[in-house]
Design a protein around this motif. Structure first.
Motif, short mmCIF file in Angstrom:
data_model
loop_
_atom_site.label_atom_id
_atom_site.label_comp_id
_atom_site.label_asym_id
_atom_site.label_seq_id
_atom_site.Cartn_x
_atom_site.Cartn_y
_atom_site.Cartn_z
N TRP A 32 25.38 57.98 -26.75
CA TRP A 32 23.72 57.44 -27.04
C TRP A 32 23.00 57.46 -25.38
CZ3 TRP A 32 23.62 58.98 -31.54
CH2 TRP A 32 24.78 58.68 -32.05
N HIS A 77 23.71 53.92 -36.52
CA HIS A 77 24.80 52.65 -35.75
C HIS A 77 25.76 53.46 -34.22
CE1 HIS A 77 26.75 49.00 -36.05
NE2 HIS A 77 28.37 49.97 -35.15
N ASP A 78 25.53 52.89 -33.30
CA ASP A 78 25.07 53.37 -32.37
C ASP A 78 26.56 52.67 -31.06
OD1 ASP A 78 24.44 55.28 -33.07
OD2 ASP A 78 22.41 54.80 -32.24
N THR A 79 27.66 52.76 -31.39
CA THR A 79 29.06 52.02 -30.75
C THR A 79 29.10 52.40 -29.38
OG1 THR A 79 30.61 51.79 -31.93
CG2 THR A 79 31.23 52.77 -29.83
N LEU A 98 30.32 47.85 -38.58
CA LEU A 98 29.57 48.68 -38.92
C LEU A 98 28.40 47.77 -40.65
CD1 LEU A 98 31.44 51.23 -41.59
CD2 LEU A 98 29.54 51.87 -39.19
N ARG A 147 37.82 44.41 -41.47
CA ARG A 147 37.63 45.75 -41.29
C ARG A 147 37.26 46.25 -40.31
NH1 ARG A 147 33.94 49.24 -38.55
NH2 ARG A 147 34.21 51.40 -39.02
N GLY A 163 36.98 49.38 -36.86
CA GLY A 163 36.73 50.20 -36.93
C GLY A 163 37.90 51.23 -36.08
N ASP A 164 37.20 52.30 -35.33
CA ASP A 164 38.33 53.31 -34.09
C ASP A 164 37.81 52.29 -33.16
OD1 ASP A 164 35.85 53.58 -34.06
OD2 ASP A 164 35.03 55.99 -33.57
N SER A 165 36.99 51.92 -32.57
CA SER A 165 36.44 51.37 -31.32
C SER A 165 37.56 51.35 -30.74
CB SER A 165 34.94 50.76 -31.12
OG SER A 165 34.26 52.07 -32.30
N THR A 190 32.56 57.84 -30.63
CA THR A 190 30.93 57.10 -31.67
C THR A 190 30.93 57.93 -33.46
OG1 THR A 190 28.99 56.42 -31.54
CG2 THR A 190 29.08 58.21 -30.98
N GLY A 191 30.44 57.16 -34.21
CA GLY A 191 30.50 57.10 -35.43
C GLY A 191 30.94 57.07 -36.20
N ASP A 192 31.46 57.28 -37.78
CA ASP A 192 31.99 56.75 -38.86
C ASP A 192 33.70 57.19 -38.80
OD1 ASP A 192 33.56 55.99 -41.44
OD2 ASP A 192 32.00 57.54 -42.16
N ASP A 235 35.17 54.88 -39.99
CA ASP A 235 37.48 54.56 -40.79
C ASP A 235 37.59 56.34 -41.22
OD1 ASP A 235 36.75 51.93 -41.92
OD2 ASP A 235 35.06 52.61 -42.31
N PHE A 268 29.55 61.36 -40.04
CA PHE A 268 29.10 61.10 -39.13
C PHE A 268 29.47 61.70 -37.14
CE2 PHE A 268 26.79 57.23 -36.81
CZ PHE A 268 25.21 58.74 -36.33
C1 SD4 Z 1 32.94 52.44 -35.79
N1 SD4 Z 1 32.75 53.68 -34.89
O1 SD4 Z 1 33.23 50.93 -35.99
C2 SD4 Z 1 31.77 52.50 -34.78
C3 SD4 Z 1 30.43 52.48 -35.30
C4 SD4 Z 1 29.86 53.87 -34.48
O2 SD4 Z 1 28.09 55.21 -34.66
O3 SD4 Z 1 30.03 53.79 -33.41
N2 SD4 Z 1 28.56 54.21 -34.89
O4 SD4 Z 1 33.15 52.80 -37.31
#
Ligand code: SD4
Length: 321
Positions: free
Chosen positions: A11, A179-181, A202, A209, A211-213, A232-234, A236, A276
């Motif tokens: 980003w 939403h931007d990690t 999220l 919950r 996430g991937d981060s 970055t992104g969804d 789950d 996403f």
């Molecule tokens: C998540 N990946 O918690 C993070 C959110 C994210 O761009 O990166 N959104 O799912």
């Protein structure tokens, strides 16, 4: 053209990129650079989606996920569902440097952080309180639950529209709030590689919950014998495919970084065509790449590159496919 040292982050988080780059330039290690870059985003609440005061969960609480990885030693420190502590990547680094563990979660991670001297404070702000109360006042959709009847979900009040909790509402939310990690990779001239992430997850997520981060190989991965990547992104969906690990392994086998990122995205796309998400990566010669999935609200992905060519962070973009 490839050059080292190099910092790449997800980003258009320019100030985070500048913090990491100036850290490297003033003799800091790649780990310092990643930590300071991500910490800058946490302090500045990049896009409201990193750090305190963003993404309240179904209870209205902001919780943080972060990780950092040393590509030389393969050590990792990570925290997930961290409460009350603003500097999540700092705590992740403390996990790496002061324990034999990799990942600490929830309340216990917060207690660990307090014991390590991190200040405990409320992560709510007027913004997060108003996002939450608007949600409660509005239709209060449980965006991330599926196959549940309204009855067990008392927290939302009596009204719930048709379709609440379906993937449709989920996709809308992930995109709509952009939403931007922050995910960052840093490489120096001596072949040291590090990677890290930080996010507040999220909005309206189910409490607990993760996430991937903060997950190794999903949110980020670093191996000084191959390169580093961050996603970055969804989360789950993305964490099911370990895209950062895949990109690094492809680069190890000689794949060009842009292609490696594309393949990692393609792997997810095959199962979730509209997901996403995006990924950045760099190999040990200082070549870098990025790729993103073409989604309803993502046509182009912006990221920052800092190297000696410009001696400052430069905004780059890639068309999603
Ligand atoms: C998540 N990946 O918690 C993070 C959110 C994210 O761009 O990166 N959104 O799912």
């Amino acid at each position: 053209r490839a050059s080292l040292p190099l910092v790449v982050n997800t980003w258009p988080f320019k100030s985070a990129a500048a913090a990491a780059w100036s850290c490297l330039q003033s003799g800091g290690s790649v780990l310092d650079a990643v930590e300071q870059g991500c910490a800058r985003c946490e302090a500045e609440q990049c896009d409201g989606s990193v750090g305190f005061g963003g993404s309240p969960d179904e209870n209205g609480e902001t919780t943080l996920d972060a990780m950092i990885m040393n590509g030389n030693t393969m050590e990792v420190g990570a925290v997930a569902d961290l409460k009350r502590i603003k500097n999540a990547i700092g705590v992740a680094r403390a996990v790496m440097e002061h324990t034999d563990h990799t990942l600490l979660v929830g309340e216990s991670a917060s207690v660990f952080a307090e014991n390590m001297g991190f200040v405990a404070e409320d992560l709510s702000t007027n913004t997060s309180v108003s996002i939450f109360s608007q949600w409660l006042r509005g239709n209060c959709q449980p965006n991330y639950r599926k196959n549940v009847s309204p009855d067990p979900l008392k927290f939302c009040g009596p009204y719930r529209p048709e379709g609440a909790g379906t993937r449709g509402s989920r996709a809308r939310l992930v995109n709509a709030l952009s939403h931007d990690t922050i995910g960052m990779v840093a490489l120096d001239q001596d072949g040291h590689v590090a990677a890290g992430t930080s996010t507040n997850g999220l909005t309206h997520k189910v409490p607990g919950r993760v996430g991937d981060s903060p997950i190794v190989g999903a949110g980020a991965y670093a191996d000084s014998s191959a390169g580093a990547a961050a996603a970055t992104g969804d989360g789950d969906l993305m964490m099911r495919f370990l895209p950062s690990y895949l990109a690094v392994e492809l680069m190890r086998a000689g794949t060009d970084p842009s292609e490696a990122c594309k393949t990692a995205i393609s792997r997810i796309k095959k199962h979730y065509p509209d997901f996403f998400g995006a990924i950045i990566c760099a190999n040990t010669t200082g070549h870098y790449g990025a790729a993103c999935n073409k989604a309803p609200t993502l046509n182009q992905f912006h990221f920052m590159v800092s190297n000696l060519e410009s001696n400052a962070p430069v905004l780059k973009s890639v068309d999603c496919f």
